[in-house]
Design a protein around this motif. Structure first.
Motif, PDB file in Angstrom:
ATOM      1  N   ALA A  89      54.547 -63.363 -32.871  1.00 23.03           N
ATOM      2  CA  ALA A  89      53.960 -62.437 -33.839  1.00 23.03           C
ATOM      3  C   ALA A  89      53.909 -61.039 -33.238  1.00 23.03           C
ATOM      4  N   HIS A  90      54.328 -60.059 -34.006  1.00 26.67           N
ATOM      5  CA  HIS A  90      54.332 -58.649 -33.635  1.00 26.67           C
ATOM      6  C   HIS A  90      55.354 -58.307 -32.564  1.00 26.67           C
ATOM      7  N   GLY A  91      56.271 -59.220 -32.295  1.00 25.30           N
ATOM      8  CA  GLY A  91      57.323 -58.923 -31.335  1.00 25.30           C
ATOM      9  C   GLY A  91      58.194 -57.768 -31.782  1.00 25.30           C
ATOM     10  N   SER A  92      58.298 -57.551 -33.089  1.00 24.72           N
ATOM     11  CA  SER A  92      59.135 -56.472 -33.624  1.00 24.72           C
ATOM     12  C   SER A  92      58.329 -55.223 -33.959  1.00 24.72           C
ATOM     13  N   ALA A  93      57.027 -55.219 -33.698  1.00 26.71           N
ATOM     14  CA  ALA A  93      56.192 -54.060 -34.045  1.00 26.71           C
ATOM     15  C   ALA A  93      56.728 -52.806 -33.371  1.00 26.71           C
ATOM     16  N   GLY A  94      56.857 -51.745 -34.150  1.00 27.08           N
ATOM     17  CA  GLY A  94      57.321 -50.476 -33.629  1.00 27.08           C
ATOM     18  C   GLY A  94      58.827 -50.350 -33.525  1.00 27.08           C
ATOM     19  N   GLY A 101      52.490 -49.401 -36.922  1.00 27.28           N
ATOM     20  CA  GLY A 101      51.514 -50.464 -37.060  1.00 27.28           C
ATOM     21  C   GLY A 101      52.085 -51.629 -37.844  1.00 27.28           C
ATOM     22  N   GLN A 102      51.738 -52.851 -37.433  1.00 26.37           N
ATOM     23  CA  GLN A 102      52.310 -54.024 -38.100  1.00 26.37           C
ATOM     24  C   GLN A 102      51.253 -55.099 -38.319  1.00 26.37           C
ATOM     25  N   GLY A 171      58.662 -56.999 -45.005  1.00 31.79           N
ATOM     26  CA  GLY A 171      59.818 -57.789 -44.607  1.00 31.79           C
ATOM     27  C   GLY A 171      59.542 -59.276 -44.742  1.00 31.79           C
ATOM     28  N   PHE A 172      60.588 -60.037 -45.071  1.00 30.67           N
ATOM     29  CA  PHE A 172      60.455 -61.469 -45.334  1.00 30.67           C
ATOM     30  C   PHE A 172      61.584 -62.241 -44.673  1.00 30.67           C
ATOM     31  N   GLN A 184      54.367 -56.696 -42.509  1.00 33.34           N
ATOM     32  CA  GLN A 184      54.114 -55.436 -43.189  1.00 33.34           C
ATOM     33  C   GLN A 184      54.082 -54.362 -42.099  1.00 33.34           C
ATOM     34  N   ASP A 185      55.047 -53.453 -42.146  1.00 29.30           N
ATOM     35  CA  ASP A 185      55.169 -52.380 -41.171  1.00 29.30           C
ATOM     36  C   ASP A 185      54.700 -51.071 -41.821  1.00 29.30           C
TER      37      ASP A 185
END
Length: 188
Positions: A89-94, A101-102, A171-172, A184-185
């Motif tokens: 989870a949140h590995g793709s944040a930023g 923010g994600q 994103g889904f 949700q980014d």
């Protein structure tokens, strides 16, 4: 709220640290909707996501967020696929240009014993749970600094209601039949 749905505060970037807005290629969703074009299904999900977040924001008299560009949405799909595949989870944040923010709805079920009849139900349930975290009991900056004690229980709400954010990209990715990873980014 499960910790795997949270983005650590160090992943929240101020606007001046955001990467330049450049397009990203690729589609992350592995869709087989019951009827219609998969792109139509994703478009409907994205609009429901943006509209729902904006309905929550309106309850606090906050301005609505813009829906992100198609390139940013594709990047959010890619992020949901990457996070869902790795279970991080949140590995793709930023990682999406112009977004920082994600919030994450990790591997939500649809059908069976999940309690969700559709992906739409899963999305609405996840967004409702995040909004229900509510305003932190201390100023937001102080809450973000107290990751365990404050940010974990209130971080999703903080992202959804942050006055600085101007857009959201939803994103889904279907991780397996009936299991969906939804990111949700938020961006400036």
């Amino acid at each position: 709220m499960p910790p795997e749905m949270m983005m650590p505060p160090e992943m929240m970037m101020p606007p001046e640290m955001m990467p330049p807005d450049e397009g990203m290629a690729g589609m992350g969703a592995d869709d087989e909707p019951p009827t219609g074009n998969p792109d139509d299904m994703l478009n409907s999900l994205r609009q429901l996501c943006v509209d729902t977040i904006n309905d929550y924001r309106a309850s606090l008299s906050l301005p609505p967020l813009e829906r992100a560009t198609p390139e940013q949405e594709t990047c959010s799909d890619d992020g949901a696929q990457s996070d869902g595949t790795t279970g991080n989870a949140h590995g793709s944040a930023g990682s999406c240009p112009g977004l920082g923010g994600q919030n994450t709805c990790p591997n939500w079920g649809v059908g069976g014993f999940s309690g969700n009849d559709s992906v739409e139900d899963a999305l609405l349930g996840c967004l409702a749970a995040m909004w229900a975290e509510g305003e932190p009991p201390v100023p937001r900056d102080q809450c973000i600094q107290d990751y365990q004690g404050c940010f974990l229980p209130h971080g999703h709400f903080i992202n959804m209601s942050d006055e600085r954010y101007q857009r959201v990209s939803c994103g889904f990715y279907e991780t397996s039949p009936g299991r969906w990873w939804m990111n949700q980014d938020f961006g400036f």
